[in-house]
Scaffold this active site. Sequence first.
Site, PDB file in Angstrom:
ATOM      1  N   HIS A   1       0.835  -1.208   0.000  1.00  0.00           N
ATOM      2  CA  HIS A   1       0.000   0.000   0.000  1.00  0.00           C
ATOM      3  C   HIS A   1       0.871   1.260   0.000  1.00  0.00           C
ATOM      4  O   HIS A   1       0.590   2.218  -0.726  1.00  0.00           O
ATOM      5  CB  HIS A   1      -0.876   0.056   1.257  1.00  0.00           C
ATOM      6  CG  HIS A   1      -1.832  -1.080   1.422  1.00  0.00           C
ATOM      7  ND1 HIS A   1      -1.717  -2.001   2.435  1.00  0.00           N
ATOM      8  CD2 HIS A   1      -2.938  -1.442   0.719  1.00  0.00           C
ATOM      9  CE1 HIS A   1      -2.711  -2.877   2.361  1.00  0.00           C
ATOM     10  NE2 HIS A   1      -3.469  -2.569   1.316  1.00  0.00           N
TER      11      HIS A   1
ATOM     12  N   LYS B   1      -0.923  -6.360  -7.822  1.00  0.00           N
ATOM     13  CA  LYS B   1      -1.238  -7.539  -7.004  1.00  0.00           C
ATOM     14  C   LYS B   1      -2.617  -8.081  -7.359  1.00  0.00           C
ATOM     15  O   LYS B   1      -2.839  -9.286  -7.429  1.00  0.00           O
ATOM     16  CB  LYS B   1      -1.174  -7.148  -5.523  1.00  0.00           C
ATOM     17  CG  LYS B   1      -1.768  -8.139  -4.553  1.00  0.00           C
ATOM     18  CD  LYS B   1      -0.773  -9.226  -4.235  1.00  0.00           C
ATOM     19  CE  LYS B   1      -1.375 -10.408  -3.532  1.00  0.00           C
ATOM     20  NZ  LYS B   1      -2.404 -10.156  -2.571  1.00  0.00           N
ATOM     21  N   ASP B   2      -3.573  -7.151  -7.567  1.00  0.00           N
ATOM     22  CA  ASP B   2      -4.939  -7.544  -7.934  1.00  0.00           C
ATOM     23  C   ASP B   2      -5.116  -7.313  -9.430  1.00  0.00           C
ATOM     24  O   ASP B   2      -5.741  -6.342  -9.864  1.00  0.00           O
ATOM     25  CB  ASP B   2      -5.947  -6.754  -7.110  1.00  0.00           C
ATOM     26  CG  ASP B   2      -5.807  -7.066  -5.633  1.00  0.00           C
ATOM     27  OD1 ASP B   2      -6.376  -8.059  -5.180  1.00  0.00           O
ATOM     28  OD2 ASP B   2      -5.088  -6.319  -4.930  1.00  0.00           O
TER      29      ASP B   2
HETATM   30  P1  AMP Z   1      -6.444  -3.808  -0.409  1.00  0.00           P
HETATM   31  O1  AMP Z   1      -6.256  -3.019   0.842  1.00  0.00           O
HETATM   32  O2  AMP Z   1      -6.028  -5.233  -0.301  1.00  0.00           O
HETATM   33  O3  AMP Z   1      -7.798  -3.601  -1.034  1.00  0.00           O
HETATM   34  O4  AMP Z   1      -5.414  -3.191  -1.456  1.00  0.00           O
HETATM   35  C1  AMP Z   1      -5.417  -1.826  -1.764  1.00  0.00           C
HETATM   36  C2  AMP Z   1      -4.531  -1.579  -2.960  1.00  0.00           C
HETATM   37  O5  AMP Z   1      -3.201  -2.003  -2.656  1.00  0.00           O
HETATM   38  C3  AMP Z   1      -4.975  -2.369  -4.197  1.00  0.00           C
HETATM   39  O6  AMP Z   1      -4.810  -1.552  -5.356  1.00  0.00           O
HETATM   40  C4  AMP Z   1      -4.029  -3.536  -4.207  1.00  0.00           C
HETATM   41  O7  AMP Z   1      -3.804  -4.076  -5.481  1.00  0.00           O
HETATM   42  C5  AMP Z   1      -2.761  -2.889  -3.671  1.00  0.00           C
HETATM   43  N1  AMP Z   1      -1.856  -3.885  -3.109  1.00  0.00           N
HETATM   44  C6  AMP Z   1      -2.143  -4.852  -2.201  1.00  0.00           C
HETATM   45  N2  AMP Z   1      -1.061  -5.625  -1.964  1.00  0.00           N
HETATM   46  C7  AMP Z   1      -0.064  -5.134  -2.748  1.00  0.00           C
HETATM   47  C8  AMP Z   1       1.292  -5.514  -2.968  1.00  0.00           C
HETATM   48  N3  AMP Z   1       1.856  -6.553  -2.331  1.00  0.00           N
HETATM   49  N4  AMP Z   1       2.015  -4.790  -3.850  1.00  0.00           N
HETATM   50  C9  AMP Z   1       1.455  -3.746  -4.511  1.00  0.00           C
HETATM   51  N5  AMP Z   1       0.188  -3.339  -4.352  1.00  0.00           N
HETATM   52  C10 AMP Z   1      -0.570  -4.028  -3.484  1.00  0.00           C
END
Ligand code: AMP
Length: 285
Positions: free
Chosen positions: A38, A150-151
């Site tokens: 993040h 990642k997503d």
């Molecule tokens: P989340 O809190 O899991 O919904 O993720 C929020 C954002 O952070 C999304 O755009 C994810 O793709 C990104 N994200 C989560 N994990 C990673 C990672 N390991 N590397 C890069 N971006 C990430």
Amino acid sequence: MLEVQRNVKEMQRRSRMLREAGKRIGVVPTMGYLHEGHLSLIRIARDHADVVITTLFVNPAQFGPTEDLARYPRDFDRDCALAEKAGTAILFAPDTENMYPEGYSTYVTVEGITDVLEGKSRPGHFRGVATIVTKLFNITNPHVAVFGQKDAQQVAVIRRMVEDLNIDVELIIGPIVREPDGLAMSSRNTYLSPIERKEAVVLSHALAFAERSIKNGERHSAAILLGMRQVITASSSGKVEYLSCADNRTLRELEHLERGDHVLISMAVRFGTTRLIDNTVVVVE
Ligand code: AMP
């Protein structure tokens, strides 16, 4: 000092003010429990905007009825400190009642590319994602929005939605940030037992196997996927939910790889009750 906004109308008023003052707004949507993945996106946003708004909202609409909404990890104070340090000016952390008040009835559906991979395993997930991202765009009014590779399917879905609905926002995608042993960072990694945590490196090993196979001339996706499965099952208790070799833009499965293809190799693997995803994009030479 980090500014925390909890109210939708207030946040909208703040972003209107910022726009009127000529500021370029960058938004980073998250569900909190921030990690280095993040934070890397917040730093990217900081490089492309005057004001970074990080949003923190565990969005019930993107969780299925049997998924981990209730136990999703949360630590608001830690998130505030980390978000600020990485360059966040405003943290938008609304509560569910403010985002989905009684009578809420409107959802955004992206068709086709949401039927496969994560969309197939998690029915309704991308409807929740597309809806919340649209709402967050309307509330924060950003010039630029940063999402993580990642997503990967989420990126494809949001790209499609932004194009189809003529949403005036620039999308920037940040690379996957990994732990030293290769495990992709995720808030859900905290669910893993110590043994599962060790075993979970097999996801990145399987991706490395796929990259190596393609580099060495393998062009049949069945052979690549079989090899990946063997890497996972040979040295872990992980249960493969799906393994995929697909076109990175359309997400259609590829049987045979051709030179110039941008191939999204992706997977979901379960360790006990924890579901992990990972991916890599390979350009076939
Ligand atoms: P989340 O809190 O899991 O919904 O993720 C929020 C954002 O952070 C999304 O755009 C994810 O793709 C990104 N994200 C989560 N994990 C990673 C990672 N390991 N590397 C890069 N971006 C990430």
